[in-house]
Design a protein around this motif. Structure first.
Motif, mmCIF file in Angstrom:
data_model
loop_
_atom_site.group_PDB
_atom_site.id
_atom_site.type_symbol
_atom_site.label_atom_id
_atom_site.label_comp_id
_atom_site.label_asym_id
_atom_site.label_seq_id
_atom_site.Cartn_x
_atom_site.Cartn_y
_atom_site.Cartn_z
ATOM 1 N N MET A 62 5.010 10.975 3.921
ATOM 2 C CA MET A 62 6.361 10.759 3.403
ATOM 3 C C MET A 62 7.393 10.735 4.531
ATOM 4 O O MET A 62 8.250 9.854 4.597
ATOM 5 C CB MET A 62 6.712 11.864 2.410
ATOM 6 C CG MET A 62 8.144 11.813 1.883
ATOM 7 S SD MET A 62 8.418 10.462 0.727
ATOM 8 C CE MET A 62 7.556 11.099 -0.705
ATOM 9 N N ALA A 63 7.298 11.735 5.433
ATOM 10 C CA ALA A 63 8.261 11.818 6.538
ATOM 11 C C ALA A 63 8.140 10.612 7.461
ATOM 12 O O ALA A 63 9.153 10.055 7.903
ATOM 13 C CB ALA A 63 8.051 13.117 7.317
ATOM 14 N N ASP A 64 6.885 10.214 7.733
ATOM 15 C CA ASP A 64 6.686 9.038 8.600
ATOM 16 C C ASP A 64 7.259 7.785 7.951
ATOM 17 O O ASP A 64 7.842 6.927 8.630
ATOM 18 C CB ASP A 64 5.192 8.844 8.879
ATOM 19 C CG ASP A 64 4.614 9.971 9.709
ATOM 20 O OD1 ASP A 64 5.402 10.657 10.387
ATOM 21 O OD2 ASP A 64 3.384 10.178 9.667
ATOM 22 N N TYR A 65 7.093 7.686 6.636
ATOM 23 C CA TYR A 65 7.624 6.521 5.919
ATOM 24 C C TYR A 65 9.146 6.473 6.006
ATOM 25 O O TYR A 65 9.731 5.414 6.259
ATOM 26 C CB TYR A 65 7.173 6.581 4.468
ATOM 27 C CG TYR A 65 7.820 5.528 3.589
ATOM 28 C CD1 TYR A 65 7.359 4.215 3.603
ATOM 29 C CD2 TYR A 65 8.886 5.852 2.760
ATOM 30 C CE1 TYR A 65 7.943 3.250 2.802
ATOM 31 C CE2 TYR A 65 9.476 4.891 1.956
ATOM 32 C CZ TYR A 65 9.007 3.602 1.985
ATOM 33 O OH TYR A 65 9.599 2.647 1.196
ATOM 34 N N LEU A 66 9.792 7.627 5.804
ATOM 35 C CA LEU A 66 11.253 7.674 5.863
ATOM 36 C C LEU A 66 11.761 7.350 7.263
ATOM 37 O O LEU A 66 12.777 6.659 7.421
ATOM 38 C CB LEU A 66 11.747 9.058 5.423
ATOM 39 C CG LEU A 66 11.515 9.400 3.942
ATOM 40 C CD1 LEU A 66 11.985 10.830 3.654
ATOM 41 C CD2 LEU A 66 12.244 8.416 3.038
ATOM 42 N N LEU A 67 11.059 7.838 8.282
ATOM 43 C CA LEU A 67 11.472 7.533 9.653
ATOM 44 C C LEU A 67 11.312 6.046 9.958
ATOM 45 O O LEU A 67 12.158 5.440 10.623
ATOM 46 C CB LEU A 67 10.636 8.359 10.640
ATOM 47 C CG LEU A 67 10.929 9.864 10.684
ATOM 48 C CD1 LEU A 67 9.946 10.574 11.610
ATOM 49 C CD2 LEU A 67 12.364 10.122 11.146
ATOM 50 N N LYS A 68 10.234 5.463 9.449
ATOM 51 C CA LYS A 68 10.006 4.027 9.664
ATOM 52 C C LYS A 68 11.099 3.208 8.979
ATOM 53 O O LYS A 68 11.623 2.253 9.549
ATOM 54 C CB LYS A 68 8.631 3.647 9.122
ATOM 55 C CG LYS A 68 8.293 2.171 9.286
ATOM 56 C CD LYS A 68 6.911 1.862 8.724
ATOM 57 C CE LYS A 68 6.597 0.377 8.862
ATOM 58 N NZ LYS A 68 5.255 0.046 8.298
ATOM 59 N N LYS A 69 11.449 3.590 7.736
ATOM 60 C CA LYS A 69 12.497 2.884 7.014
ATOM 61 C C LYS A 69 13.847 3.049 7.697
ATOM 62 O O LYS A 69 14.643 2.099 7.762
ATOM 63 C CB LYS A 69 12.578 3.394 5.577
ATOM 64 C CG LYS A 69 11.506 2.830 4.664
ATOM 65 C CD LYS A 69 11.700 1.338 4.457
ATOM 66 C CE LYS A 69 10.721 0.765 3.467
ATOM 67 N NZ LYS A 69 10.918 -0.694 3.261
ATOM 68 N N ARG B 216 -1.394 6.902 -6.873
ATOM 69 C CA ARG B 216 -2.261 6.152 -5.956
ATOM 70 C C ARG B 216 -1.469 5.403 -4.896
ATOM 71 O O ARG B 216 -2.047 4.967 -3.895
ATOM 72 C CB ARG B 216 -3.114 5.160 -6.745
ATOM 73 C CG ARG B 216 -4.075 5.799 -7.736
ATOM 74 C CD ARG B 216 -4.727 4.746 -8.618
ATOM 75 N NE ARG B 216 -3.714 4.023 -9.398
ATOM 76 C CZ ARG B 216 -4.003 3.018 -10.210
ATOM 77 N NH1 ARG B 216 -5.241 2.591 -10.333
ATOM 78 N NH2 ARG B 216 -3.019 2.410 -10.879
ATOM 79 N N VAL B 217 -0.184 5.271 -5.096
ATOM 80 C CA VAL B 217 0.642 4.560 -4.127
ATOM 81 C C VAL B 217 0.698 5.324 -2.821
ATOM 82 O O VAL B 217 0.938 6.530 -2.813
ATOM 83 C CB VAL B 217 2.071 4.342 -4.696
ATOM 84 C CG1 VAL B 217 2.974 3.760 -3.609
ATOM 85 C CG2 VAL B 217 2.028 3.424 -5.899
ATOM 86 N N LYS B 218 0.458 4.638 -1.736
ATOM 87 C CA LYS B 218 0.526 5.252 -0.411
ATOM 88 C C LYS B 218 1.654 4.614 0.384
ATOM 89 O O LYS B 218 1.867 3.418 0.334
ATOM 90 C CB LYS B 218 -0.818 5.060 0.329
ATOM 91 C CG LYS B 218 -1.979 5.777 -0.346
ATOM 92 C CD LYS B 218 -3.266 5.581 0.443
ATOM 93 C CE LYS B 218 -4.436 6.307 -0.228
ATOM 94 N NZ LYS B 218 -5.706 6.132 0.542
ATOM 95 N N PHE B 219 2.366 5.463 1.115
ATOM 96 C CA PHE B 219 3.474 4.982 1.928
ATOM 97 C C PHE B 219 2.992 4.477 3.275
ATOM 98 O O PHE B 219 3.696 3.816 3.966
ATOM 99 C CB PHE B 219 4.503 6.091 2.139
ATOM 100 C CG PHE B 219 5.164 6.530 0.874
ATOM 101 C CD1 PHE B 219 5.970 5.662 0.163
ATOM 102 C CD2 PHE B 219 4.970 7.812 0.381
ATOM 103 C CE1 PHE B 219 6.557 6.047 -0.986
ATOM 104 C CE2 PHE B 219 5.569 8.207 -0.788
ATOM 105 C CZ PHE B 219 6.360 7.342 -1.482
#
Length: 315
Positions: free
Chosen positions: A1-8, A312-315
């Motif tokens: 989750m944190a990696d996804y937010l940083l990428k966004k 099942r959704v993966k970020f």
């Protein structure tokens, strides 16, 4: 989750920079500027030049662009070229009105559209074609109606003919009843288009899910029909609905521009049209920047909501 937010968040920077750059240079292709609007036919050439110098329009465009970027990095949008008022203050005063209308529109549209779309899908699944066709044709007909035409029609019926709802007036948050009456017409106009779109997507998604094996299994165990449809089928069909609702909320922030102008709503849309009419570069750039940021933020939140409905959704 944190990696996804940083990428966004990392993707947000070049996106906003691209929007700012495009708007900054595109708006300067329009003939005339703020000095032309303010001067009219009353000021001489020297007075106009002095006015341009005071507004900072006499320096090269690249220098104006750099100054504007530096101001954004400091969260300083500057002042309007025409009235000299702080742009940040104007946006903060107008943003809650636009956000409230957009949020209530999506909320109302989803409650009505998901219900109608689910009923249409269940009717089609049970072979009751008439109910499904009537709801589908009504949704398509409403979706084809232009929002500005619907706004004028609503004003004609509910304001001029019946006198039930006001089409203009102040926005007073301390008076909930008066506030609801004041924004009722804009909500109706904006909700109709959203209801039509979400209802058609809901109907298609739920109808597809109703043919799955686990739905037949739930029925075989004696699960009530309403529970099967609204708990099992609707939840598993929610992904396309969430996508359309999220995009609809972002588009509503843009769609409120015409509606706010027609109903004299003191929101971001009215602020944007005023800036365009007066060739106020700083105001227009800042408002579009806020629009872009909100649109991207809504898309990010939509991606996060996916995880709730489908683990099942993966970020």
């Amino acid at each position: 989750m944190a990696d996804y937010l940083l990428k966004k968040a990392a993707q947000l920077i070049p996106t906003i920079l691209g929007v700012v750059t495009l708007v900054f240079f595109a708006i300067r292709l329009i003939p005339g500027d703020s000095t032309s609007y303010m001067a009219g036919d009353n000021l001489s050439g020297e007075a106009v030049d002095a006015l341009r110098e005071r507004m900072g329009l006499d320096v090269p465009v690249w220098q104006q662009y750099l100054d504007y970027l530096l101001g954004i990095l400091k969260f300083d949008f500057g002042t309007t070229m025409v009235s000299g008022l702080p742009i940040g203050q104007l946006i903060m005063e107008a943003l809650p009105v636009t956000f409230m209308i957009a949020f209530l529109t999506v909320l109302i549209a989803c409650l009505i559209a998901v219900t109608l779309g689910t009923i249409a899908a269940f009717s089609a699944h049970k072979g009751k074609k008439l109910i499904d066709q009537v709801l589908t044709w009504i949704a398509m007909l409403v979706d084809l109606m232009p929002s500005f035409w619907m706004a004028l029609l609503m004003m004609l019926v509910f304001t001029l003919s019946l006198g039930w709802l006001p089409a203009s007036g102040p926005i007073d948050f301390s008076d909930p009843v008066g506030l609801l009456q004041r924004i009722a017409l804009p909500l109706i106009v904006l909700s109709l288009g959203q209801i039509a779109t979400i209802a058609r997507i809901t109907r298609t998604s739920v109808l597809e899910v109703l043919n799955e094996d686990y739905i037949r299994t739930a029925r075989a165990f004696g699960t009530p029909q309403l529970l099967v449809v609204f708990r099992h089928a609707l939840k598993n069909a929610a992904m396309p609905i969430i996508t359309v609702a999220g995009l609809g909320f972002g588009n509503l922030l843009n769609g409120t521009v015409i509606t706010e102008f027609i109903f004299s709503i003191p929101g971001i849309g009215t602020l944007l049209i005023g800036g365009i009419n007066s060739r106020d570069y700083s105001l227009v750039q800042s408002v579009i920047l806020v629009y872009s940021f909100l649109f991207i933020l809504v898309n990010m939140m939509t991606d996060l909501i996916y995880k709730y409905f489908d683990p099942r959704v993966k970020f």
